[in-house]
Motif scaffolding. Structure first.
Motif, short mmCIF file in Angstrom:
data_model
loop_
_atom_site.label_atom_id
_atom_site.label_comp_id
_atom_site.label_asym_id
_atom_site.label_seq_id
_atom_site.Cartn_x
_atom_site.Cartn_y
_atom_site.Cartn_z
N SER A 25 -3.96 3.82 2.41
CA SER A 25 -4.72 2.60 2.62
C SER A 25 -4.42 1.79 1.45
N SER A 26 -4.24 2.21 0.07
CA SER A 26 -4.32 1.49 -1.04
C SER A 26 -2.84 0.87 -1.12
N LEU A 27 -1.91 1.37 -0.47
CA LEU A 27 -0.52 0.87 -0.50
C LEU A 27 -0.41 -0.47 -0.08
N PHE A 28 -1.45 -0.75 0.87
CA PHE A 28 -1.39 -2.15 1.84
C PHE A 28 -2.35 -2.93 0.97
N ASP A 29 -3.39 -2.52 0.32
CA ASP A 29 -4.53 -3.24 -0.16
C ASP A 29 -4.11 -4.63 -0.91
N ARG A 31 -1.19 -6.01 -0.48
CA ARG A 31 0.21 -6.69 0.15
C ARG A 31 -0.56 -7.90 1.19
N THR A 32 0.38 -8.86 1.37
CA THR A 32 -0.26 -9.74 2.40
C THR A 32 0.24 -9.32 4.02
N GLU A 38 7.07 -7.52 7.12
CA GLU A 38 8.55 -7.33 6.70
C GLU A 38 8.73 -5.62 6.74
N ASP A 39 7.86 -4.96 6.21
CA ASP A 39 7.86 -3.64 6.25
C ASP A 39 7.98 -2.93 7.43
N TYR A 40 7.64 -3.81 8.70
CA TYR A 40 8.13 -3.17 10.15
C TYR A 40 9.20 -3.91 10.58
N SER A 41 9.95 -4.45 9.89
CA SER A 41 11.14 -5.23 10.14
C SER A 41 11.28 -6.51 10.95
N GLY A 53 -6.83 -13.58 5.90
CA GLY A 53 -7.05 -12.31 5.57
C GLY A 53 -6.56 -11.40 6.76
N TYR A 54 -6.54 -10.20 6.76
CA TYR A 54 -6.34 -9.28 7.96
C TYR A 54 -6.52 -7.88 7.66
N ASP A 55 -6.62 -7.28 8.68
CA ASP A 55 -7.08 -5.49 8.77
C ASP A 55 -5.76 -4.93 9.16
N PHE A 56 -5.76 -3.70 8.70
CA PHE A 56 -4.35 -3.02 9.19
C PHE A 56 -4.89 -1.49 9.15
#
Length: 169
Positions: A25-29, A31-32, A38-41, A53-56
């Protein structure tokens, strides 16, 4: 002896599970929401400017993105889009599904876009039985609420079709 070993392994396993969850989860903390796309193409232009903001959930792909208010804009005067203050869905590689809160003005009503697929250099937008294909180049930049890409100098980037949705097979 087996019982003592088990008692030592349970806390170790729990710690490892917690650490791996925190690490993923910290990998995305930092990130916008645009970077997650972009990570998902997907191109950043699928989201208008102004995401607050966002939740993921990296495990399920469930996401929510938040705006201060409803965001409306026209792209190249060909079609109108509306984003609710909260949009939701699921993201996986080259697929946004079960979308909620993103609408296109179709004929005389707002219709919810339910899915977006990436197919090579194209994006396929689905509103149920109807879909439309657009070059990914149309979404390289994020549009601005209120004016899309025609803000400021009024220059238009690309011409789009006037009725983009067709029946899908």
């Amino acid at each position: 002896m087996g019982s003592a070993t088990t008692k030592r392994l349970i806390p170790l396993a729990a710690t490892l599970i917690c650490l791996s969850t925190l690490a993923s989860s910290s990998l995305f903390d930092n990130r916008t929401a645009y970077e997650i796309l972009e990570d998902y193409s997907f191109p950043v232009g699928l989201l208008p400017k102004g995401v607050k903001g966002y939740d993921f959930n990296i495990t399920t792909g469930k996401f929510s993105a938040y705006f201060n208010d409803t965001c409306n804009f026209s792209l190249e005067s060909s079609y109108q889009l509306k984003y609710q203050p909260t949009i939701k869905g699921y993201i996986s590689n080259s697929k946004l599904s079960t979308l909620e809160g993103v609408y296109v003005w179709f004929i005389f009503i707002w219709v919810e876009i339910v899915e977006i697929l990436r197919s090579g250099d194209d994006l396929v937008f689905s509103i149920g039985a109807l879909s439309s294909v657009f070059p990914i180049d149309y979404f390289v930049e994020s549009p601005q609420c209120g004016c899309g890409f025609q803000c400021g100098d009024g220059q238009v980037r690309k011409q789009m079709r006037s009725n983009p949705f067709i029946f899908s097979s």
